[in-house]
Design a protein around this motif. Structure first.
Motif, PDB file in Angstrom:
ATOM      1  N   GLU A  84     -34.271   6.945  -5.303  1.00 16.40           N
ATOM      2  CA  GLU A  84     -35.727   7.164  -5.289  1.00 16.40           C
ATOM      3  C   GLU A  84     -36.253   7.569  -6.661  1.00 16.40           C
ATOM      4  O   GLU A  84     -37.367   7.190  -7.050  1.00 16.40           O
ATOM      5  CB  GLU A  84     -36.093   8.239  -4.262  1.00 16.40           C
ATOM      6  N   LEU A  85     -35.448   8.340  -7.399  1.00 19.67           N
ATOM      7  CA  LEU A  85     -35.833   8.768  -8.750  1.00 19.67           C
ATOM      8  C   LEU A  85     -35.593   7.671  -9.788  1.00 19.67           C
ATOM      9  O   LEU A  85     -35.861   7.869 -10.978  1.00 19.67           O
ATOM     10  CB  LEU A  85     -35.049  10.029  -9.146  1.00 19.67           C
ATOM     11  N   GLU A  86     -35.050   6.541  -9.335  1.00 22.19           N
ATOM     12  CA  GLU A  86     -34.744   5.387 -10.185  1.00 22.19           C
ATOM     13  C   GLU A  86     -33.742   5.726 -11.290  1.00 22.19           C
ATOM     14  O   GLU A  86     -33.818   5.221 -12.410  1.00 22.19           O
ATOM     15  CB  GLU A  86     -36.033   4.770 -10.753  1.00 22.19           C
ATOM     16  N   LEU A  87     -32.777   6.581 -10.926  1.00 26.06           N
ATOM     17  CA  LEU A  87     -31.697   6.934 -11.843  1.00 26.06           C
ATOM     18  C   LEU A  87     -30.425   6.155 -11.533  1.00 26.06           C
ATOM     19  O   LEU A  87     -29.574   5.977 -12.398  1.00 26.06           O
ATOM     20  CB  LEU A  87     -31.414   8.438 -11.776  1.00 26.06           C
ATOM     21  N   VAL A  88     -30.317   5.698 -10.279  1.00 25.66           N
ATOM     22  CA  VAL A  88     -29.129   4.981  -9.795  1.00 25.66           C
ATOM     23  C   VAL A  88     -29.597   3.769  -9.002  1.00 25.66           C
ATOM     24  O   VAL A  88     -30.662   3.787  -8.386  1.00 25.66           O
ATOM     25  CB  VAL A  88     -28.289   5.918  -8.884  1.00 25.66           C
ATOM     26  N   GLU A  89     -28.787   2.723  -9.028  1.00 22.34           N
ATOM     27  CA  GLU A  89     -29.052   1.560  -8.187  1.00 22.34           C
ATOM     28  C   GLU A  89     -27.749   1.097  -7.546  1.00 22.34           C
ATOM     29  O   GLU A  89     -26.669   1.353  -8.071  1.00 22.34           O
ATOM     30  CB  GLU A  89     -29.714   0.434  -8.975  1.00 22.34           C
ATOM     31  N   ARG A  90     -27.891   0.426  -6.403  1.00 22.37           N
ATOM     32  CA  ARG A  90     -26.725  -0.134  -5.714  1.00 22.37           C
ATOM     33  C   ARG A  90     -26.556  -1.585  -6.164  1.00 22.37           C
ATOM     34  O   ARG A  90     -27.523  -2.325  -6.243  1.00 22.37           O
ATOM     35  CB  ARG A  90     -26.923  -0.101  -4.201  1.00 22.37           C
TER      36      ARG A  90
END
Length: 150
Positions: A84-90
């Motif tokens: 949600e914080l756009e720090l990680v993606e799958r």
């Protein structure tokens, strides 16, 4: 032998070892959380997850759970927050198309880099407080406790 003003016999109970260990860990975590939330908007535990992902380039949630000592539901909530914080993606695992891996976004990589500076300052403070010999002794003692639990 007298250590820290205590005469023998020293026992974990008399020294309130467990209590002191918990309080010290809590104080350190609280201070690191304050710093990372203020600077980056994430907790120290979330920073640890970013650091693991950064070191691995891509990591499975199960690795995060194992490394951080958290259960699956806690990791799922943490990963959801980091996404949600756009720090990680799958991303899909290239070796197993059914599996997903976590990677850092550009913002996540920047946050991990900034966090490294914050945690370095925290480590330096502890090093200054305890000194090299005491730090080595404390870590060796903690390793004994950890290994006995495994």
């Amino acid at each position: 032998m007298i250590v820290l003003g205590y005469a023998n016999p020293m026992t974990a109970k008399k020294l309130r070892f467990y209590s002191r260990l918990q309080i010290a860990a809590h104080v350190m975590k609280k201070e690191l959380d304050r710093q990372t939330i203020q600077a980056l908007g994430v907790t120290a535990a979330q920073i640890s997850a970013l650091s693991i992902i950064a070191s691995e380039k891509a990591a499975a949630q199960t690795l995060l759970a194992k490394e951080l000592g958290l259960n699956d539901s806690a990791i799922t909530a943490m990963v959801r927050r980091l996404i949600e914080l756009e720090l990680v993606e799958r991303v899909r695992d290239e070796r197993d198309g059914r599996a997903w891996l976590l990677t850092l976004t550009e913002a996540g990589a920047e946050a991990a880099e900034k966090a490294a500076s914050i945690t370095s300052q925290t480590h330096a403070k502890v090093d200054d407080l305890l000194g090299e010999k005491t730090m080595a002794t404390v870590v060796a003692a903690l390793e004994l406790i950890i290994q006995d639990a495994e």
